[in-house]
Design a protein around this motif. Sequence first.
Motif, PDB file in Angstrom:
ATOM      1  N   THR A   2      -7.366   0.429   9.961  1.00 45.96           N
ATOM      2  CA  THR A   2      -6.319   0.980   9.102  1.00 45.96           C
ATOM      3  C   THR A   2      -5.024   0.233   9.342  1.00 45.96           C
ATOM      4  N   THR A   3      -4.298  -0.004   8.258  1.00 52.94           N
ATOM      5  CA  THR A   3      -3.031  -0.712   8.339  1.00 52.94           C
ATOM      6  C   THR A   3      -1.962   0.070   7.588  1.00 52.94           C
ATOM      7  N   LEU A   5       0.922  -0.647   5.211  1.00 55.53           N
ATOM      8  CA  LEU A   5       1.517  -1.664   4.351  1.00 55.53           C
ATOM      9  C   LEU A   5       2.884  -1.169   3.925  1.00 55.53           C
ATOM     10  N   VAL A  27      -5.481   3.354  -3.224  1.00 52.63           N
ATOM     11  CA  VAL A  27      -4.317   4.088  -2.711  1.00 52.63           C
ATOM     12  C   VAL A  27      -4.514   5.581  -2.950  1.00 52.63           C
ATOM     13  N   GLU A  65      -7.428  -2.533   5.872  1.00 50.77           N
ATOM     14  CA  GLU A  65      -6.859  -3.880   5.840  1.00 50.77           C
ATOM     15  C   GLU A  65      -7.301  -4.668   4.603  1.00 50.77           C
ATOM     16  N   GLN A  67      -8.265  -3.467   1.716  1.00 47.09           N
ATOM     17  CA  GLN A  67      -7.624  -2.860   0.551  1.00 47.09           C
ATOM     18  C   GLN A  67      -6.173  -3.307   0.430  1.00 47.09           C
ATOM     19  N   ALA A  68      -5.504  -3.469   1.568  1.00 42.86           N
ATOM     20  CA  ALA A  68      -4.119  -3.947   1.553  1.00 42.86           C
ATOM     21  C   ALA A  68      -4.056  -5.359   0.987  1.00 42.86           C
ATOM     22  N   LYS A  69      -4.995  -6.207   1.376  1.00 43.53           N
ATOM     23  CA  LYS A  69      -5.033  -7.576   0.841  1.00 43.53           C
ATOM     24  C   LYS A  69      -5.193  -7.565  -0.675  1.00 43.53           C
ATOM     25  N   ILE A  72      -1.895  -6.382  -2.308  1.00 36.82           N
ATOM     26  CA  ILE A  72      -0.882  -7.442  -2.261  1.00 36.82           C
ATOM     27  C   ILE A  72      -1.181  -8.512  -3.301  1.00 36.82           C
ATOM     28  N   TYR A  85       7.047  -7.751   1.996  1.00 37.76           N
ATOM     29  CA  TYR A  85       6.057  -6.825   2.558  1.00 37.76           C
ATOM     30  C   TYR A  85       5.728  -7.216   3.989  1.00 37.76           C
ATOM     31  N   GLN A  87       2.721  -5.735   7.261  1.00 38.02           N
ATOM     32  CA  GLN A  87       1.649  -4.829   7.648  1.00 38.02           C
ATOM     33  C   GLN A  87       1.711  -4.569   9.144  1.00 38.02           C
TER      34      GLN A  87
END
Length: 96
Positions: A2-3, A5, A27, A65, A67-69, A72, A85, A87
């Motif tokens: 988990t990150t 962002l 999200v 992580e 999903q964050a990529k 972005i 941004y 992380q």
Amino acid sequence: MTTLLVLNITPELEEDLVDYLLSSADVSGFTSYPVHGHGEQHNLSIAEQVSGRRKRLQFEILLAEEQAKNLIAGLTDQVGRGIHYWQLPVIASGRV
């Protein structure tokens, strides 16, 4: 993993970013709040130069992580430019 962002944007991008985040299946929720940017002296208005700060909005999103990529990767096309941004790894999260 988990990150966290963190997205830091100009107020003009707020509605487009909110729409983008709400429409993303990755999200499940996010937090936003007003902040002030300091230190960027180029491209400031006269009022911002005098006050020494620029109005910004900050969004925090907890997600995987990968999903964050993906999130972005879509920012430029779906929201715009000028988004800062970063992380952070999340050791734990939950509800009590």
